[in-house]
Design a protein around this motif. Structure first.
Motif, PDB file in Angstrom:
ATOM      1  N   ASN A 191      13.269  79.203  54.853  1.00  0.00           N
ATOM      2  CA  ASN A 191      13.044  77.754  54.818  1.00  0.00           C
ATOM      3  C   ASN A 191      14.412  77.078  54.765  1.00  0.00           C
ATOM      4  O   ASN A 191      15.439  77.737  54.890  1.00  0.00           O
ATOM      5  CB  ASN A 191      12.177  77.353  53.618  1.00  0.00           C
ATOM      6  CG  ASN A 191      12.665  77.998  52.334  1.00  0.00           C
ATOM      7  OD1 ASN A 191      13.843  77.927  51.995  1.00  0.00           O
ATOM      8  ND2 ASN A 191      11.759  78.663  51.626  1.00  0.00           N
ATOM      9  N   PHE A 192      14.416  75.751  54.545  1.00  0.00           N
ATOM     10  CA  PHE A 192      15.681  75.025  54.408  1.00  0.00           C
ATOM     11  C   PHE A 192      15.935  74.641  52.946  1.00  0.00           C
ATOM     12  O   PHE A 192      16.601  73.650  52.664  1.00  0.00           O
ATOM     13  CB  PHE A 192      15.666  73.766  55.280  1.00  0.00           C
ATOM     14  CG  PHE A 192      15.928  74.034  56.742  1.00  0.00           C
ATOM     15  CD1 PHE A 192      16.625  75.157  57.154  1.00  0.00           C
ATOM     16  CD2 PHE A 192      15.487  73.149  57.703  1.00  0.00           C
ATOM     17  CE1 PHE A 192      16.880  75.394  58.490  1.00  0.00           C
ATOM     18  CE2 PHE A 192      15.731  73.376  59.051  1.00  0.00           C
ATOM     19  CZ  PHE A 192      16.435  74.507  59.449  1.00  0.00           C
ATOM     20  N   LYS A 193      15.390  75.419  52.006  1.00  0.00           N
ATOM     21  CA  LYS A 193      15.547  75.108  50.591  1.00  0.00           C
ATOM     22  C   LYS A 193      16.803  75.765  50.017  1.00  0.00           C
ATOM     23  O   LYS A 193      17.428  76.614  50.649  1.00  0.00           O
ATOM     24  CB  LYS A 193      14.297  75.536  49.826  1.00  0.00           C
ATOM     25  CG  LYS A 193      13.050  74.767  50.263  1.00  0.00           C
ATOM     26  CD  LYS A 193      11.819  75.199  49.482  1.00  0.00           C
ATOM     27  CE  LYS A 193      10.591  74.407  49.941  1.00  0.00           C
ATOM     28  NZ  LYS A 193       9.358  74.808  49.211  1.00  0.00           N
ATOM     29  N   LEU A 207      25.600  72.431  54.787  1.00  0.00           N
ATOM     30  CA  LEU A 207      24.338  72.655  55.492  1.00  0.00           C
ATOM     31  C   LEU A 207      23.233  71.778  54.904  1.00  0.00           C
ATOM     32  O   LEU A 207      22.441  71.185  55.654  1.00  0.00           O
ATOM     33  CB  LEU A 207      23.938  74.132  55.397  1.00  0.00           C
ATOM     34  CG  LEU A 207      24.751  75.113  56.243  1.00  0.00           C
ATOM     35  CD1 LEU A 207      24.390  76.555  55.881  1.00  0.00           C
ATOM     36  CD2 LEU A 207      24.521  74.874  57.736  1.00  0.00           C
ATOM     37  N   LYS A 208      23.164  71.687  53.590  1.00  0.00           N
ATOM     38  CA  LYS A 208      22.166  70.828  52.947  1.00  0.00           C
ATOM     39  C   LYS A 208      22.326  69.383  53.388  1.00  0.00           C
ATOM     40  O   LYS A 208      21.335  68.689  53.687  1.00  0.00           O
ATOM     41  CB  LYS A 208      22.289  70.926  51.423  1.00  0.00           C
ATOM     42  CG  LYS A 208      21.881  72.257  50.831  1.00  0.00           C
ATOM     43  CD  LYS A 208      22.122  72.259  49.319  1.00  0.00           C
ATOM     44  CE  LYS A 208      21.869  73.633  48.726  1.00  0.00           C
ATOM     45  NZ  LYS A 208      22.166  73.654  47.256  1.00  0.00           N
ATOM     46  N   ALA A 209      23.571  68.919  53.409  1.00  0.00           N
ATOM     47  CA  ALA A 209      23.838  67.534  53.798  1.00  0.00           C
ATOM     48  C   ALA A 209      23.452  67.291  55.259  1.00  0.00           C
ATOM     49  O   ALA A 209      22.885  66.240  55.595  1.00  0.00           O
ATOM     50  CB  ALA A 209      25.320  67.211  53.586  1.00  0.00           C
ATOM     51  N   TYR A 210      23.744  68.269  56.100  1.00  0.00           N
ATOM     52  CA  TYR A 210      23.424  68.122  57.530  1.00  0.00           C
ATOM     53  C   TYR A 210      21.915  68.092  57.749  1.00  0.00           C
ATOM     54  O   TYR A 210      21.401  67.272  58.523  1.00  0.00           O
ATOM     55  CB  TYR A 210      24.045  69.279  58.310  1.00  0.00           C
ATOM     56  CG  TYR A 210      23.767  69.230  59.802  1.00  0.00           C
ATOM     57  CD1 TYR A 210      24.423  68.325  60.625  1.00  0.00           C
ATOM     58  CD2 TYR A 210      22.841  70.105  60.374  1.00  0.00           C
ATOM     59  CE1 TYR A 210      24.164  68.282  61.986  1.00  0.00           C
ATOM     60  CE2 TYR A 210      22.576  70.064  61.733  1.00  0.00           C
ATOM     61  CZ  TYR A 210      23.237  69.145  62.535  1.00  0.00           C
ATOM     62  OH  TYR A 210      22.972  69.090  63.887  1.00  0.00           O
ATOM     63  N   ILE A 211      21.186  68.959  57.072  1.00  0.00           N
ATOM     64  CA  ILE A 211      19.725  69.014  57.204  1.00  0.00           C
ATOM     65  C   ILE A 211      19.099  67.692  56.761  1.00  0.00           C
ATOM     66  O   ILE A 211      18.189  67.163  57.412  1.00  0.00           O
ATOM     67  CB  ILE A 211      19.157  70.179  56.368  1.00  0.00           C
ATOM     68  CG1 ILE A 211      19.548  71.507  57.004  1.00  0.00           C
ATOM     69  CG2 ILE A 211      17.638  70.087  56.243  1.00  0.00           C
ATOM     70  CD1 ILE A 211      19.304  72.710  56.111  1.00  0.00           C
ATOM     71  N   LYS A 212      19.608  67.142  55.654  1.00  0.00           N
ATOM     72  CA  LYS A 212      19.081  65.873  55.138  1.00  0.00           C
ATOM     73  C   LYS A 212      19.392  64.719  56.087  1.00  0.00           C
ATOM     74  O   LYS A 212      18.528  63.890  56.389  1.00  0.00           O
ATOM     75  CB  LYS A 212      19.672  65.594  53.759  1.00  0.00           C
ATOM     76  CG  LYS A 212      19.121  64.338  53.102  1.00  0.00           C
ATOM     77  CD  LYS A 212      19.687  64.168  51.697  1.00  0.00           C
ATOM     78  CE  LYS A 212      19.114  62.909  51.039  1.00  0.00           C
ATOM     79  NZ  LYS A 212      19.646  62.731  49.664  1.00  0.00           N
ATOM     80  N   LYS A 215      17.395  65.184  59.274  1.00  0.00           N
ATOM     81  CA  LYS A 215      15.961  65.328  59.013  1.00  0.00           C
ATOM     82  C   LYS A 215      15.371  66.531  59.750  1.00  0.00           C
ATOM     83  O   LYS A 215      14.337  66.448  60.415  1.00  0.00           O
ATOM     84  CB  LYS A 215      15.210  64.047  59.408  1.00  0.00           C
ATOM     85  CG  LYS A 215      15.656  62.825  58.619  1.00  0.00           C
ATOM     86  CD  LYS A 215      14.894  61.572  59.056  1.00  0.00           C
ATOM     87  CE  LYS A 215      15.368  60.363  58.254  1.00  0.00           C
ATOM     88  NZ  LYS A 215      14.662  59.123  58.668  1.00  0.00           N
ATOM     89  N   LEU A 216      16.065  67.648  59.622  1.00  0.00           N
ATOM     90  CA  LEU A 216      15.633  68.859  60.315  1.00  0.00           C
ATOM     91  C   LEU A 216      14.409  69.460  59.638  1.00  0.00           C
ATOM     92  O   LEU A 216      14.284  69.442  58.417  1.00  0.00           O
ATOM     93  CB  LEU A 216      16.762  69.899  60.331  1.00  0.00           C
ATOM     94  CG  LEU A 216      18.078  69.498  61.000  1.00  0.00           C
ATOM     95  CD1 LEU A 216      19.032  70.686  61.027  1.00  0.00           C
ATOM     96  CD2 LEU A 216      17.853  68.956  62.403  1.00  0.00           C
ATOM     97  N   LYS A 217      13.532  70.001  60.450  1.00  0.00           N
ATOM     98  CA  LYS A 217      12.317  70.636  59.939  1.00  0.00           C
ATOM     99  C   LYS A 217      12.343  72.122  60.256  1.00  0.00           C
ATOM    100  O   LYS A 217      12.574  72.528  61.391  1.00  0.00           O
ATOM    101  CB  LYS A 217      11.075  69.992  60.558  1.00  0.00           C
ATOM    102  CG  LYS A 217      10.880  68.535  60.170  1.00  0.00           C
ATOM    103  CD  LYS A 217       9.621  67.961  60.795  1.00  0.00           C
ATOM    104  CE  LYS A 217       9.426  66.513  60.392  1.00  0.00           C
ATOM    105  NZ  LYS A 217       8.204  65.924  61.019  1.00  0.00           N
ATOM    106  N   PHE A 218      12.071  72.909  59.220  1.00  0.00           N
ATOM    107  CA  PHE A 218      12.029  74.352  59.417  1.00  0.00           C
ATOM    108  C   PHE A 218      10.827  74.721  60.287  1.00  0.00           C
ATOM    109  O   PHE A 218       9.771  74.106  60.214  1.00  0.00           O
ATOM    110  CB  PHE A 218      11.937  75.055  58.063  1.00  0.00           C
ATOM    111  CG  PHE A 218      11.968  76.555  58.160  1.00  0.00           C
ATOM    112  CD1 PHE A 218      13.128  77.209  58.530  1.00  0.00           C
ATOM    113  CD2 PHE A 218      10.846  77.310  57.888  1.00  0.00           C
ATOM    114  CE1 PHE A 218      13.170  78.582  58.624  1.00  0.00           C
ATOM    115  CE2 PHE A 218      10.875  78.693  57.981  1.00  0.00           C
ATOM    116  CZ  PHE A 218      12.044  79.328  58.352  1.00  0.00           C
TER     117      PHE A 218
END
Length: 234
Positions: A191-193, A207-212, A215-218
């Motif tokens: 997941n992206f957790k 990576l966390k900042a980029y996903i947020k 708004k990337l979805k696993f």
């Protein structure tokens, strides 16, 4: 044990006798079907048996492909598909449906619906951690890869007539996991957790900042590709 010994016999005696590209496709397919690796002595299936496997094949129909074998020999224009439930490669040749051993194939490149996609043997990327068969390559550059691994869990009948409870039929549950090869190491992407991203050490916070931000979805493959490209840029 019987299979391992048989495969060693093939590799030791049959491979040198066949040589390289000068030998026919028929000879090579004979080698591939010798050590099937599917816990059976069968090397050929009927049309009906192949049809029954279609739901768990990639692709679901026979498609032209090239096979890269363990000794770097390439077989072109092979009609094949990958049965990820049985972890075998099915090849249609001369009106026969042959079973090929995946452990003797490094890579399969399919040409399908005006596009190409590639499967690579799980042994080609770091440790396989018990996985079998092939990864599907979703994205790659010269050093890194984003892949998916399809497999099927089998649940046998558990019906108890005495209490009239349980399941009467065998149930097949299809699973798909994503993995990324970065800096010479293979990482499972559950997941992206935080727990999953933590395995990337100092790259975790970016990576966390980029996903947020994005708004990337696993499990959205395009988002996974964007994630992989950003990881490889760090």
């Amino acid at each position: 044990m019987k299979f391992t010994v048989g495969l060693l016999v093939v590799l030791t005696f049959f491979y040198p006798s066949i040589g390289q590209e000068s030998r026919s496709i028929d000879d090579w397919l004979k080698v591939l079907s010798y050590g099937v690796g599917n816990q059976t002595n069968a090397t050929e299936l009927s049309d009906e048996e192949v049809l029954a496997r279609n739901d768990y094949c990639l692709p679901q129909e026979f498609v032209s492909c090239s096979l890269l074998l363990g000794n770097e020999t390439v077989l072109e224009k092979i009609s094949a598909k990958y049965d990820y439930r049985g972890n075998i490669v099915l090849i249609n040749h001369n009106d026969k449906n042959l079973i090929a051993a995946p452990n003797m194939i490094k890579e399969i490149k399919f040409s399908y619906q005006q596009k190409e996609f590639k499967l690579i043997n799980v042994t080609q990327m770091d440790r396989s951690f018990g996985r079998k068969g092939f990864y599907e390559v979703l994205l790659e550059d010269e050093e890194n890869k984003l892949v998916s691994h399809r497999f099927v869990e089998t649940f046998l009948p558990s019906y108890n007539a005495t209490v009239d409870a349980g399941v009467k039929d065998t149930i097949y549950s299809e699973k798909k996991e994503f993995l990324i090869f970065d800096s010479q190491k293979l990482y499972p992407l559950e997941n992206f957790k935080s727990k999953t991203l933590g395995q990337f050490d100092e790259k975790a916070n970016p990576l966390k900042a980029y996903i947020k931000k994005e708004k990337l979805k696993f499990k959205e493959e395009e988002d996974l590709k964007r994630f992989a490209q950003y990881l490889w840029s760090l």
